[in-house]
Design an enzyme around this catalytic site. Structure first.
Site, PDB file in Angstrom:
ATOM      1  N   ASP A  44       0.841  -1.196   0.000  1.00 20.22           N
ATOM      2  CA  ASP A  44       0.000   0.000   0.000  1.00 20.22           C
ATOM      3  C   ASP A  44       0.879   1.250   0.000  1.00 20.22           C
ATOM      4  O   ASP A  44       2.000   1.218   0.510  1.00 20.22           O
ATOM      5  CB  ASP A  44      -0.903   0.018   1.232  1.00 20.22           C
ATOM      6  N   TYR A  72       5.695  -8.846   8.369  1.00 18.71           N
ATOM      7  CA  TYR A  72       5.348  -7.437   8.540  1.00 18.71           C
ATOM      8  C   TYR A  72       5.411  -7.055  10.013  1.00 18.71           C
ATOM      9  O   TYR A  72       5.200  -7.894  10.894  1.00 18.71           O
ATOM     10  CB  TYR A  72       3.918  -7.170   8.061  1.00 18.71           C
ATOM     11  N   ASP A  86      -7.458   1.156   8.011  1.00 16.95           N
ATOM     12  CA  ASP A  86      -6.236   1.790   8.498  1.00 16.95           C
ATOM     13  C   ASP A  86      -6.539   3.243   8.847  1.00 16.95           C
ATOM     14  O   ASP A  86      -7.647   3.743   8.610  1.00 16.95           O
ATOM     15  CB  ASP A  86      -5.079   1.669   7.499  1.00 16.95           C
ATOM     16  N   ARG A 177      -4.241  -5.206   7.295  1.00 14.00           N
ATOM     17  CA  ARG A 177      -5.304  -4.288   7.725  1.00 14.00           C
ATOM     18  C   ARG A 177      -6.510  -5.058   8.246  1.00 14.00           C
ATOM     19  O   ARG A 177      -7.114  -4.705   9.260  1.00 14.00           O
ATOM     20  CB  ARG A 177      -5.728  -3.384   6.565  1.00 14.00           C
TER      21      ARG A 177
END
Length: 304
Positions: A44, A72, A86, A177
């Site tokens: 993203d 992540y 988010d 997310r």
């Protein structure tokens, strides 16, 4: 001939915030002066970290890299839900409930292993030929089918009053997310993702990643080879076979050969091999059943 036909390799790029993955591909195209560039695994725009950029004929490795495990580190904000899952989105719900550290860690255990996950509406997944985020921006809602993903490890740490950090190793297709959103729901509160860094994609680690500035300096200094990693970084798990000159010609002409003709004695259906012309990677071949014999079918070429 396009310079990209001569280059073959992968750049472990450290994507900065505010840039799309496509922006980074365009940057590498311009900086290296070639057309054939791709990436393996979209990040993203607000996310940072490891983005493998494929150069020249290495673009054919995209599917192999996309399948690799990714890691992540996300910052999770408690008490808020948004339409994008988010902190860049519009707030859709709030909660004053703040779970304890122990409650968060315990709830996180419920997401380990194979799970069913619904991607956020603001994502690039296509439904009926349209990307979800395009439909969401028009105010349209559609039913998004859950997807099966795998969470290999999940560790929560760095607890604050309204935030904590979460390190996740997961399979292809996982939306961090959605994981943040779903964890908030499991805790009986609201949550969204505040920040995201990809620290690993397959064999590529963030500590070895190059910034766009690093890449520009390498190209200007004539040191591109120092940051352009060979395909073997991804392909090292496949056995390597060096061919004779005659066999190289046969392979280049598309002739399917039996494994024993290349000195391979223990091939099984589905096995993949790296074939070399001297020190140059020629192609990847896969053992398949053809009539009554096992033959090697070319999967990806790196010549010509």
């Amino acid at each position: 001939m396009d310079r990209g036909e001569c280059l073959l390799g992968i750049i472990n790029l450290h994507k900065p915030a505010g840039k799309t993955s496509h922006d980074m591909v365009s940057f590498v195209r311009k900086t290296l002066g070639l057309k054939r560039v791709g990436h393996a695994g979209t990040l993203d725009p607000d996310a940072t970290g490891v983005l493998p950029v494929l150069v020249g004929k290495a673009t054919s490795l995209s599917d192999l890299l996309t399948e690799k495990t990714k890691t992540y580190v996300a910052t999770v904000r408690l008490g808020v839900e948004t339409d994008t899952y988010d902190s860049s989105g519009q707030v859709t719900n709030r909660s004053d409930k703040r779970p304890t550290e122990a409650e968060i860690c315990e709830a996180a255990k419920g997401f380990l292993g194979d799970i069913s996950q619904v991607p956020p509406m603001y994502s690039a997944i296509k439904v009926g030929g349209k990307k979800l985020y395009e439909l969401a921006r028009k105010g349209e809602t559609v039913t998004v089918k859950p997807r099966e993903v795998t969470i290999y490890s999940l560790r929560c740490f760095g607890f604050g009053e309204d935030t904590f950090s979460m390190e996740v190793s997961c399979s292809k297709g996982t939306y961090i997310r959605s994981l943040c959103h779903d964890l908030g729901r499991a805790l009986g509160t609201c949550a969204c993702m505040d920040a995201l860094v990809r620290t690993q994609s397959g064999p590529f680690l963030i500590e070895n990643a190059y910034t766009p500035e690093d890449i520009e300096q390498a190209v200007q200094g004539g040191k591109l080879e120092q940051i352009l990693l060979p395909p073997e970084v991804v392909l090292s798990g496949y056995p390597a076979v060096t061919l004779t000159e005659q066999t190289v010609l046969k392979i280049k002409n598309g002739l399917r050969m039996r494994p024993d003709q290349l000195g391979i004695s223990d091939a099984k259906e589905g096995d993949i091999f790296r074939l070399y012309d001297g020190e140059s990677l020629l192609c990847l071949v896969k053992a398949i059943q053809s009539e009554n014999a096992l033959v090697l079918s070319i999967e990806k070429t790196f010549f010509g």
